[in-house]
Design an enzyme around this catalytic site. Structure first.
Site, PDB file in Angstrom:
ATOM      1  CD  GLU A  28      -2.948  -1.219   0.320  1.00 24.55           C
ATOM      2  OE1 GLU A  28      -3.272  -0.110  -0.171  1.00 24.55           O
ATOM      3  OE2 GLU A  28      -3.505  -2.280   0.014  1.00 24.55           O
TER       4      GLU A  28
ATOM      5  CB  CYS B   8      -1.709   7.393   1.586  1.00 24.58           C
ATOM      6  SG  CYS B   8      -3.264   6.698   2.168  1.00 24.58           S
TER       7      CYS B   8
HETATM    8  P1  NAD Z   1       8.122   4.830   4.985  1.00 20.92           P
HETATM    9  O1  NAD Z   1       8.118   4.027   3.745  1.00 20.92           O
HETATM   10  O2  NAD Z   1       9.270   5.705   5.278  1.00 20.92           O
HETATM   11  O3  NAD Z   1       7.959   3.870   6.266  1.00 20.92           O
HETATM   12  C1  NAD Z   1       6.891   2.964   6.402  1.00 20.92           C
HETATM   13  C2  NAD Z   1       7.270   1.863   7.380  1.00 20.92           C
HETATM   14  O4  NAD Z   1       8.341   1.111   6.829  1.00 20.92           O
HETATM   15  C3  NAD Z   1       7.743   2.321   8.751  1.00 20.92           C
HETATM   16  O5  NAD Z   1       7.140   1.515   9.736  1.00 20.92           O
HETATM   17  C4  NAD Z   1       9.227   2.062   8.721  1.00 20.92           C
HETATM   18  O6  NAD Z   1       9.717   1.690   9.980  1.00 20.92           O
HETATM   19  C5  NAD Z   1       9.340   0.887   7.793  1.00 20.92           C
HETATM   20  N1  NAD Z   1      10.622   0.787   7.081  1.00 20.92           N
HETATM   21  C6  NAD Z   1      11.505   1.757   6.798  1.00 20.92           C
HETATM   22  N2  NAD Z   1      12.551   1.260   6.096  1.00 20.92           N
HETATM   23  C7  NAD Z   1      12.314  -0.064   5.946  1.00 20.92           C
HETATM   24  C8  NAD Z   1      13.011  -1.123   5.302  1.00 20.92           C
HETATM   25  N3  NAD Z   1      14.150  -0.920   4.670  1.00 20.92           N
HETATM   26  N4  NAD Z   1      12.458  -2.347   5.323  1.00 20.92           N
HETATM   27  C9  NAD Z   1      11.268  -2.558   5.940  1.00 20.92           C
HETATM   28  N5  NAD Z   1      10.572  -1.589   6.550  1.00 20.92           N
HETATM   29  C10 NAD Z   1      11.080  -0.363   6.557  1.00 20.92           C
HETATM   30  O7  NAD Z   1       6.766   5.657   4.918  1.00 20.92           O
HETATM   31  P2  NAD Z   1       6.227   6.728   5.936  1.00 20.92           P
HETATM   32  O8  NAD Z   1       7.019   7.981   5.817  1.00 20.92           O
HETATM   33  O9  NAD Z   1       6.054   6.134   7.289  1.00 20.92           O
HETATM   34  O10 NAD Z   1       4.771   6.964   5.328  1.00 20.92           O
HETATM   35  C11 NAD Z   1       4.528   7.837   4.278  1.00 20.92           C
HETATM   36  C12 NAD Z   1       4.318   7.124   2.970  1.00 20.92           C
HETATM   37  O11 NAD Z   1       3.354   6.107   3.123  1.00 20.92           O
HETATM   38  C13 NAD Z   1       3.783   8.021   1.879  1.00 20.92           C
HETATM   39  O12 NAD Z   1       4.399   7.718   0.669  1.00 20.92           O
HETATM   40  C14 NAD Z   1       2.306   7.656   1.824  1.00 20.92           C
HETATM   41  O13 NAD Z   1       1.669   7.922   0.607  1.00 20.92           O
HETATM   42  C15 NAD Z   1       2.357   6.213   2.108  1.00 20.92           C
HETATM   43  N6  NAD Z   1       1.086   5.750   2.633  1.00 20.92           N
HETATM   44  C16 NAD Z   1       0.329   4.895   1.886  1.00 20.92           C
HETATM   45  C17 NAD Z   1      -0.900   4.489   2.365  1.00 20.92           C
HETATM   46  C18 NAD Z   1      -1.781   3.551   1.606  1.00 20.92           C
HETATM   47  O14 NAD Z   1      -2.749   3.062   2.176  1.00 20.92           O
HETATM   48  N7  NAD Z   1      -1.502   3.263   0.353  1.00 20.92           N
HETATM   49  C19 NAD Z   1      -1.337   4.940   3.608  1.00 20.92           C
HETATM   50  C20 NAD Z   1      -0.522   5.802   4.330  1.00 20.92           C
HETATM   51  C21 NAD Z   1       0.689   6.189   3.835  1.00 20.92           C
END
Ligand code: NAD
Length: 473
Positions: free
Chosen positions: A222, A256
């Site tokens: 997602e 998002c």
């Molecule tokens: P992010 O990708 O930085 O982090 C998301 C999660 O991934 C966190 O829990 C983080 O700890 C973990 N993470 C970080 N590096 C990782 C790795 N190498 N391997 C595994 N896990 C890892 O995103 P964010 O800043 O927390 O959220 C914002 C983003 O999320 C935006 O792009 C937004 O559009 C998207 N988003 C999508 C939805 C959806 O439903 N499609 C909903 C909310 C947010």
């Protein structure tokens, strides 16, 4: 709340031990009954409804300021609604689907049975830390699975609270919360889950999929992206402006599904700006002190957003702040940017904040062409009262989901599949889609005592030849 001394262990071997513990527990109960699943969903319902204020306070602490109404409206309400919906329908979702059988295999029978997969990994982002953990968990529990949830390192207060609440309402071999930094998240993504549901950025989504590939763990991703809002030429511009502003300002744009940018008829630009300004002043007077307007999560993100504005200004864009910002409180006022072009970061990266670039078109097809030329977005918003044009737009553009004549609300429909496409994600969840995504839909053929197969067995002679001539028509 207790301190983190009782925290579920996180790193390396401890993480693996937790996973093995869940897997063993799953083997003991590979197929929870509908009543058992409803009891699990009840426990989740109680966890939510009995801790509303503590949850809102924890998320507020992580944000610096998160409107408690927003937390209730956009996190607790959809979480509780999703749990209730799953509780109501889980027995129906569990029912085997009977399928037809071709004449050659009669009177055998065919059906699809839906079976829990095992241990589901859930990785949640910080922007809606409750809903994006509980939504996937609801699907996992309805489908009879066990789950481990990794909360974002940017939501540490909430992460500690949720870990503690889960221990109170669930045993750790059923649902466990894992907290920690990115190294923990990486180790988590490397566990051989039976399915991994990741919500976060497209860049990290790639890394997660790579980690999952090593175990052939299927993923639901997602992700994010730039979700457009297109306003058709004759749609009432003030209504469109009000609805775009509402969707954009929720959680200060850190959503998002936030409309990332607007495409509107050139002639409507002044009216749109006037209506947007009026709406921001009506919804959020005095932004620095306004309790309904959330803060930007941290200084790094605030600087990132300010950087977009500086970059746009330096390249000739016109920036219109629709209120006062308070950088020390990380309150960034909604801001419209005009005269934007593709060289600006604002039009290249997902904004994820309360900045709204406005692009204009002369003829509607230009707007559609712009959307089609860019990566497939998570959401598309289209404002138009002409049903034929709406149908054409739905056919000509690909997006994760669409709300017509408003923003955001397709996510709140539990019967709709939710998920992105291409760079905005893969796979779907919510309601029956989430149940199916986290179940093994196992095809079962049930042979009858008397059947036609012996007619087709060797020694192959004339009889089989005649039958084959008929079968191969
Ligand atoms: P992010 O990708 O930085 O982090 C998301 C999660 O991934 C966190 O829990 C983080 O700890 C973990 N993470 C970080 N590096 C990782 C790795 N190498 N391997 C595994 N896990 C890892 O995103 P964010 O800043 O927390 O959220 C914002 C983003 O999320 C935006 O792009 C937004 O559009 C998207 N988003 C999508 C939805 C959806 O439903 N499609 C909903 C909310 C947010």
């Amino acid at each position: 709340m207790h301190a983190s001394s009782h925290e579920v262990p996180v790193a390396g071997a401890a993480l693996d031990a937790l996973f093995q513990q869940q897997r063993r527990a799953f083997r003991r109960v590979p197929y929870p009954s509908a009543n058992e699943r409803r009891a699990h969903l009840d426990a989740l319902h109680r966890l939510l409804t009995e801790n509303i204020d503590a949850i809102a306070a924890a998320i507020d602490a992580d944000f610096g300021h998160r409107s408690s109404h927003e937390t209730k409206l956009l996190e607790l309400f959809p979480s509780i609604q999703g749990v209730r919906h799953a509780k109501r329908d889980v027995a129906t979702w569990m029912r085997p689907e009977h399928k037809s059988v071709s004449a050659w295999f009669l009177p055998g029978r065919a059906k699809v049975v839906k079976q829990p997969l095992g241990v589901i990994g859930i990785i949640a982002p910080w922007n809606y830390p409750l809903y994006l953990a509980i939504g996937p968990l609801t699907s996992a529990l309805a489908a009879g699975n066990r789950a481990m949830i990794k909360i974002s390192e940017l939501s540490p207060v909430f992460g500690r609270l949720l870990a503690e609440l889960m221990r109170k309402y669930f045993s750790p071999d059923h649902v466990a919360v894992v907290n920690g930094d990115v190294d923990v998240a990486q180790a988590f993504a490397g566990l051989p889950f039976d399915h991994l549901l990741f919500t976060g950025s497209t860049a990290v989504g790639r890394q997660v999929m790579r980690a999952a590939a090593a175990n052939l763990t299927p993923v639901t991703l997602e992700l994010g992206g730039k979700s457009p809002a297109i306003i058709a030429p004759d749609f009432p511009i003030d209504v469109a402006a009000q609805r775009v502003i509402f969707g954009k300002c929720l959680n200060a744009g850190q959503t998002c599904l936030s409309p990332d940018y607007v495409l509107l008829p050139e002639t409507q630009l002044p009216a749109f700006i006037a209506a947007a300004k009026k709406e921001v002043q009506r919804l959020y007077p005095n932004i620095p002190q306004n309790p309904d307007y959330s803060a930007i999560i941290n200084d790094r993100h605030y600087a990132r957003l300010q950087g977009y504005l500086d970059d746009a200004c330096a390249n000739g864009a016109e920036v219109i702040a629709l209120g006062d910002s308070a950088p020390s409180a990380r309150k960034l006022a909604p801001t419209i940017v005009m005269r934007v072009d593709h060289t600006m970061r604002l039009l290249q990266e997902e904004i994820f904040g309360p900045i709204l670039p406005v692009l204009t078109y002369r003829e509607l097809p230009e707007a559609l062409a712009y959307v089609v030329d860019h990566p497939r977005p998570l959401a598309l918003y289209y404002f138009d009262d002409n049903a034929d044009r709406v149908d054409r737009l739905l056919q000509q553009t690909i997006a994760g989901g669409v709300t017509v004549n408003d923003t955001i609300f397709h996510i709140a429909q539990d019967e709709l599949p939710f998920g992105g496409v291409g760079p905005s994600g893969m796979g779907h969840y919510h309601g029956p889609e989430g149940f199916n995504a986290l179940s093994k839909r196992k095809g079962v053929f049930w042979q009858s005592r008397w059947n036609t197969i012996p007619l087709l067995k060797p020694p192959y002679g004339k009889r089989v030849g005649r039958l084959l001539a008929f079968m191969l028509k």
